[in-house]
Design a protein around this motif. Structure first.
Motif, short mmCIF file in Angstrom:
data_model
loop_
_atom_site.label_atom_id
_atom_site.label_comp_id
_atom_site.label_asym_id
_atom_site.label_seq_id
_atom_site.Cartn_x
_atom_site.Cartn_y
_atom_site.Cartn_z
N MET A 1 0.84 -1.20 0.00
CA MET A 1 0.00 0.00 0.00
C MET A 1 0.88 1.25 0.00
N SER A 2 0.33 2.33 -0.53
CA SER A 2 1.07 3.58 -0.68
C SER A 2 0.56 4.62 0.31
N ALA A 3 1.49 5.16 1.11
CA ALA A 3 1.11 6.21 2.07
C ALA A 3 0.64 7.47 1.33
N ALA A 4 1.31 7.80 0.23
CA ALA A 4 0.93 9.00 -0.54
C ALA A 4 -0.47 8.83 -1.13
N ASP A 5 -0.73 7.68 -1.72
CA ASP A 5 -2.05 7.44 -2.29
C ASP A 5 -3.12 7.45 -1.22
N THR A 6 -2.80 6.87 -0.07
CA THR A 6 -3.75 6.84 1.04
C THR A 6 -4.10 8.25 1.50
#
Length: 401
Positions: A1-6
Motif C-alpha cells: 500500500m502507498s502512504a501517498a495514495d492513502t
C-alpha cells in the motif's frame, strides 16, 4: 500500500463528502423561501441515511463477489472483512476505498431530490432513498465499477456519468411523473429565493468535484492530475457554453446561468475525466453547457415538473458525457481509444450503457415510487404544500421577519 495514495484519497473522500452540503446550498437557494429548509434537509439527511445503508449492505452489493454480472455478494455486509488491509484498490486500505465510494452513494440520492422538491413527504423520501440505494444504486455501481456486465463489455465511466448522474436523472424523471405538478405550476412564477446561496453551492460543488474526479484515479499520479485539469477546463467551458446560448436565446447572460453552466460542464466531464485530453475536455464542457441549457426546456415540451432541472442537467449532461467518452477517449491518457482515434466500437459500447442505465434506473425508480405511494403516500396535502414544507414537514422557518 502507498502512504501517498492513502493520504490523497483520504482528502478526496472529504472533498466528495463536502459536495453534499454544497448541493444543499445549491438546491436550497433555487426554491421558494417557504421550502428552503425542507429542500436543504433532503441533501443533509443523506449523510445519515446513505452512509448507514452503505455500511449495512450497499457496499457489499456493489463491490462484493460478482454474481452473474448483475450484483455483488454478501461478503462485506456490515463491513465484515473490510479492514485496514489492501482492498479492491491494492494501493489503498480497504476501509478507505469503501469510504471513498460511500461519499458517492451519499450524494447520488441527494441529486434526485431536486426533482421532487416542494411537494414530497419527508418520511416517504427517506424510505425511497434507502430502498433506492439498494435496488438501483448498488447494482449500477457493481455493473460499472464492481466487475459487472458493463465493466465486462468495456463501458467507460471514470467517475460516475452512469452510476451517479444518469441514474439520479432517471429517478428524477420517475419522481416527476409519479408525483405530478406542483400546485400553481404553469400559472405562477416559481422564482429562486436566494441566488447567492445557489452560487455558493455551485462553488462548493466545483471544489469538491476535484476529489470526485481526480480521486477516481485512486492514486496520487498522472492520471489524477489529468482528471483534475480536465475537470476544471470542462467546468470553465460549461459556463461559457451555457451563457452563449442563454444570451442568444434570452438576450441576457445570468448568474444562475453561470452556476448552472459550471455544473453542466462538471457533469459532462465526469465519465470522461480520466480518458481524454484537456483540449477534448474543453469541447465536452462547451457542448455540455449548450446542451444542458436546452435540456432544461424539455420539461415544458414533455410536460413533467422536474423542479430543479435534474433531468435537464444531470440527465442530458451525463448522457452527453458518456457518449463523448466514446468519441474523444485517447489511449495515451486512459488506455482506450474512442471514435476520433479509430475505435468505433467504443462509442457503440457507450451507447449501450446509456440505454441500459436509463431503462433500468427509470423503471426500477418508478416502481419504487409507486409502491411507496401505495403504502405511505408520497405527496404532502394541498394545504401543507401551500403553507410550505418547512413548517408542515419540519415545524421550522428559515427566516425570521
Amino acid at each position: 500500500m502507498s502512504a501517498a495514495d492513502t493520504a490523497f484519497i483520504l482528502i478526496c473522500s472529504a472533498l466528495v463528502m463536502f459536495m453534499t452540503p454544497g448541493l444543499a446550498l445549491f438546491y436550497g437557494g433555487l426554491v421558494r423561501s417557504r421550502n428552503v429548509l425542507s429542500t436543504t434537509m433532503h441533501s443533509v439527511v443523506m449523510l445519515g441515511i446513505a452512509s448507514l445503508v452503505w455500511w449495512a449492505a450497499g457496499y457489499s452489493l456493489a463491490f462484493g463477489t460478482d454474481h452473474g454480472g448483475l450484483i455483488g455478494g454478501f461478503d462485506y455486509l456490515f463491513l465484515n472483512n473490510v479492514g485496514m488491509e489492501a482492498g479492491p484498490a491494492e494501493n489503498l486500505p480497504h476501509l478507505l476505498f469503501m469510504a471513498f465510494q460511500c461519499m458517492f452513494a451519499v450524494i447520488t440520492p441527494a441529486l434526485i431530490s431536486g426533482a421532487y422538491a416542494e411537494r414530497i413527504r419527508f418520511s416517504a423520501m427517506a424510505v425511497f432513498s434507502a430502498l433506492w440505494l439498494i435496488v438501483v444504486y448498488a447494482p449500477m455501481a457493481h455493473w460499472v465499477w464492481g466487475g459487472g456486465w458493463m465493466d465486462e463489455i468495456g463501458a467507460l465511466d471514470f467517475a460516475g456519468g452512469a452510476v451517479v448522474h444518469m441514474s439520479s436523472a432517471a429517478a428524477a424523471l420517475a419522481a416527476a411523473n409519479v408525483l405530478g405538478f406542483r400546485r400553481g405550476y404553469g400559472r405562477e412564477a416559481f422564482i429562486p429565493h436566494n441566488l447567492p446561496t445557489t452560487v455558493l453551492g455551485a462553488g462548493i460543488l466545483w471544489f469538491g468535484w476535484f476529489g470526485f474526479n481526480a480521486g477516481s484515479a485512486l492514486a496520487a499520479d498522472g492520471a489524477a492530475a489529468n482528471a483534475f485539469v480536465t475537470t476544471h477546463m470542462a467546468a470553465a467551458a460549461g459556463i461559457i457554453g451555457w451563457l452563449l446560448v442563454e444570451r442568444l436565446h434570452g438576450g441576457k447572460a445570468t448568474t444562475l446561468g453561470a452556476a448552472s453552466g459550471a455544473v453542466a460542464g462538471l457533469v459532462a466531464i465526469t465519465p470522461a475525466a480520466g480518458f481524454v485530453t484537456p483540449g477534448s475536455a474543453v469541447v465536452i464542457g462547451l457542448i455540455g453547457g449548450m446542451l444542458c441549457y436546452g435540456g432544461v426546456f424539455l420539461k415544458h415540451k414533455l410536460r413533467y415538473d422536474d423542479a430543479l432541472d435534474v433531468v435537464g442537467i444531470h440527465g442530458v449532461g451525463g448522457t452527453w458525457g458518456a457518449l463523448a467518452t466514446g468519441i474523444f477517449a485517447n489511449s495515451a491518457i486512459g488506455g482506450v481509444d474512442g471514435l476520433l482515434n479509430g475505435n468505433v466500437y467504443q462509442l457503440w459500447v457507450q451507447f449501450v450503457s446509456v440505454v441500459a442505465t436509463w431503462l433500468f434506473c427509470y423503471v426500477a425508480s418508478w416502481l419504487l415510487f409507486k409502491a411507496i405511494d401505495k403504502v405511505m403516500v408520497l405527496r404532502v396535502s394541498g394545504e401543507a404544500e401551500i403553507a410550505g414544507l418547512d413548517v408542515s414537514e419540519h415545524n421550522e422557518t428559515a427566516y425570521q421577519i
